[in-house]
Design a protein around this motif. Structure first.
Motif, short mmCIF file in Angstrom:
data_model
loop_
_atom_site.label_atom_id
_atom_site.label_comp_id
_atom_site.label_asym_id
_atom_site.label_seq_id
_atom_site.Cartn_x
_atom_site.Cartn_y
_atom_site.Cartn_z
N LEU A 23 0.82 -1.21 0.00
CA LEU A 23 0.00 0.00 0.00
C LEU A 23 0.85 1.26 0.00
CD1 LEU A 23 -2.83 1.18 0.14
CD2 LEU A 23 -2.67 1.09 2.63
N ARG A 24 1.98 1.25 0.67
CA ARG A 24 2.83 2.45 0.74
C ARG A 24 3.38 2.81 -0.63
NH1 ARG A 24 6.21 -1.61 2.68
NH2 ARG A 24 8.29 -1.59 1.74
N ARG A 25 3.67 1.83 -1.50
CA ARG A 25 4.17 2.13 -2.84
C ARG A 25 3.07 2.70 -3.70
NH1 ARG A 25 8.77 -1.87 -5.13
NH2 ARG A 25 10.25 -1.46 -3.49
N ARG A 26 1.88 2.24 -3.58
CA ARG A 26 0.76 2.77 -4.35
C ARG A 26 0.50 4.22 -3.97
NH1 ARG A 26 -3.85 -1.31 -3.45
NH2 ARG A 26 -2.44 -2.40 -2.09
N LYS A 27 0.65 4.58 -2.72
CA LYS A 27 0.45 5.96 -2.28
C LYS A 27 1.51 6.87 -2.90
CE LYS A 27 -1.70 5.17 2.20
NZ LYS A 27 -1.50 5.27 3.64
N ARG A 28 2.73 6.44 -2.97
CA ARG A 28 3.82 7.24 -3.55
C ARG A 28 3.57 7.52 -5.03
NH1 ARG A 28 9.01 4.05 -1.15
NH2 ARG A 28 8.61 4.47 1.03
N VAL A 29 3.08 6.53 -5.76
CA VAL A 29 2.80 6.70 -7.18
C VAL A 29 1.70 7.74 -7.36
CG1 VAL A 29 1.90 5.55 -9.23
CG2 VAL A 29 3.62 4.42 -7.84
N TRP A 30 0.63 7.66 -6.52
CA TRP A 30 -0.47 8.63 -6.62
C TRP A 30 0.01 10.03 -6.25
CZ3 TRP A 30 -5.08 8.67 -8.75
CH2 TRP A 30 -5.64 7.47 -9.15
N ILE A 31 0.80 10.16 -5.26
CA ILE A 31 1.30 11.48 -4.84
C ILE A 31 2.19 12.07 -5.93
CG2 ILE A 31 2.79 12.67 -3.18
CD1 ILE A 31 1.71 10.75 -1.04
N GLY A 32 3.05 11.26 -6.51
CA GLY A 32 3.92 11.74 -7.61
C GLY A 32 3.10 12.18 -8.82
N GLY A 33 2.07 11.44 -9.16
CA GLY A 33 1.22 11.80 -10.30
C GLY A 33 0.49 13.11 -10.08
N VAL A 34 -0.06 13.29 -8.85
CA VAL A 34 -0.77 14.53 -8.52
C VAL A 34 0.20 15.71 -8.54
CG1 VAL A 34 -2.00 15.73 -6.66
CG2 VAL A 34 -2.60 13.39 -7.24
N ALA A 35 1.41 15.52 -8.04
CA ALA A 35 2.41 16.60 -8.03
C ALA A 35 2.78 17.00 -9.45
CB ALA A 35 3.65 16.16 -7.25
N LEU A 36 2.98 16.07 -10.35
CA LEU A 36 3.29 16.39 -11.75
C LEU A 36 2.15 17.12 -12.43
CD1 LEU A 36 5.16 13.19 -13.01
CD2 LEU A 36 6.09 15.47 -12.70
N ALA A 38 -0.07 19.05 -10.93
CA ALA A 38 -0.12 20.41 -10.39
C ALA A 38 0.96 21.29 -11.01
CB ALA A 38 0.01 20.36 -8.87
N LEU A 39 2.17 20.76 -11.17
CA LEU A 39 3.25 21.52 -11.80
C LEU A 39 2.90 21.88 -13.24
CD1 LEU A 39 6.46 19.74 -10.47
CD2 LEU A 39 5.68 22.05 -9.96
N GLY A 40 2.30 20.98 -13.97
CA GLY A 40 1.90 21.26 -15.34
C GLY A 40 0.85 22.33 -15.41
N ALA A 41 -0.12 22.29 -14.47
CA ALA A 41 -1.18 23.30 -14.46
C ALA A 41 -0.61 24.67 -14.12
CB ALA A 41 -2.26 22.91 -13.47
N ILE A 42 0.29 24.74 -13.16
CA ILE A 42 0.91 26.02 -12.78
C ILE A 42 1.76 26.55 -13.93
CG2 ILE A 42 2.59 27.09 -11.23
CD1 ILE A 42 1.57 25.21 -9.03
N GLY A 43 2.52 25.69 -14.56
CA GLY A 43 3.35 26.11 -15.70
C GLY A 43 2.51 26.61 -16.85
N GLY A 44 1.35 25.98 -17.09
CA GLY A 44 0.47 26.41 -18.17
C GLY A 44 -0.12 27.78 -17.89
N THR A 45 -0.52 28.04 -16.64
CA THR A 45 -1.09 29.35 -16.33
C THR A 45 0.00 30.42 -16.36
OG1 THR A 45 -0.84 28.94 -13.96
CG2 THR A 45 -2.98 28.43 -14.95
N GLN A 46 1.20 30.07 -15.95
CA GLN A 46 2.31 31.03 -16.00
C GLN A 46 2.62 31.38 -17.45
OE1 GLN A 46 3.73 32.61 -13.45
NE2 GLN A 46 4.99 33.77 -14.87
N SER A 47 2.57 30.38 -18.32
CA SER A 47 2.83 30.63 -19.74
C SER A 47 1.78 31.55 -20.32
CB SER A 47 2.85 29.30 -20.49
OG SER A 47 2.97 29.52 -21.87
#
Length: 168
Positions: A23-36, A38-47
């Motif tokens: 279960l701990r590995r599945r949580k890390r994958v979900w957290i990494g996906g959500v973080a990526l 969010a970064l894409g959304a912020i970068g798109g609005t900045q652009s």
């Protein structure tokens, strides 16, 4: 009987169950996906923000510029005219000397069997000599006729891929 080209069979491993990851590995994958994401959304609005700022900068009204031009007109200088008069003396014209030789009497005989007159060639080479048959002609002599120093008549004709003096 066994086939020599067939690979030996390996023992098959049992398939993995679908939730074999902890279960701990599945949580890390979900957290990494959500973080990526969010970064894409912020970068798109900045652009988009950068593009909006750039369009505002381009559309800014031009600022007026002041240009001053100063022109200095110099006073005209005095005009000096020098006139030199030179009197040219006419050059003397070249002297042409024509020498005629008297023909021998019709009854007299000559030892050479040919013309006994010593001819004067009317066309001379650049060095001042009379031409002989077989020599090359100048461009200005093409088609001309003259005599050799011995009095034989020669003409400038085109033969053997060149203009040469030949007996005529």
């Amino acid at each position: 009987m066994s086939n020599p080209y067939r690979q030996p069979s390996r023992p098959q491993q049992p398939p993995r169950p679908a939730d074999a990851r902890p279960l701990r590995r599945r949580k890390r994958v979900w957290i990494g996906g959500v973080a990526l994401f969010a970064l894409g959304a912020i970068g798109g609005t900045q652009s988009a923000q950068d593009e909006a700022n750039a369009s505002r900068t381009v559309a800014a009204p031009p600022t007026p510029t002041i240009t001053m031009t100063a022109t200095a007109t110099p006073k005209p200088a005095p005009t000096v005219t020098i006139t030199v008069t030179k009197t040219a003396k006419p050059k003397p014209a070249p002297t042409v000397t024509v020498t005629k030789t008297a023909q021998a009497a019709a009854g007299s005989s000559t030892s050479s069997g040919g013309s006994d007159s010593t001819g004067t060639c009317s066309i001379r080479s650049n060095s001042g000599n009379c031409y002989q048959a077989g020599q090359f002609c100048r461009n200005s002599d093409h088609g001309a006729t003259t005599t050799t120093a011995g009095g034989a008549r020669i003409t400038c004709t085109y033969s053997s891929n060149a203009w040469r003096w030949t007996y005529s």
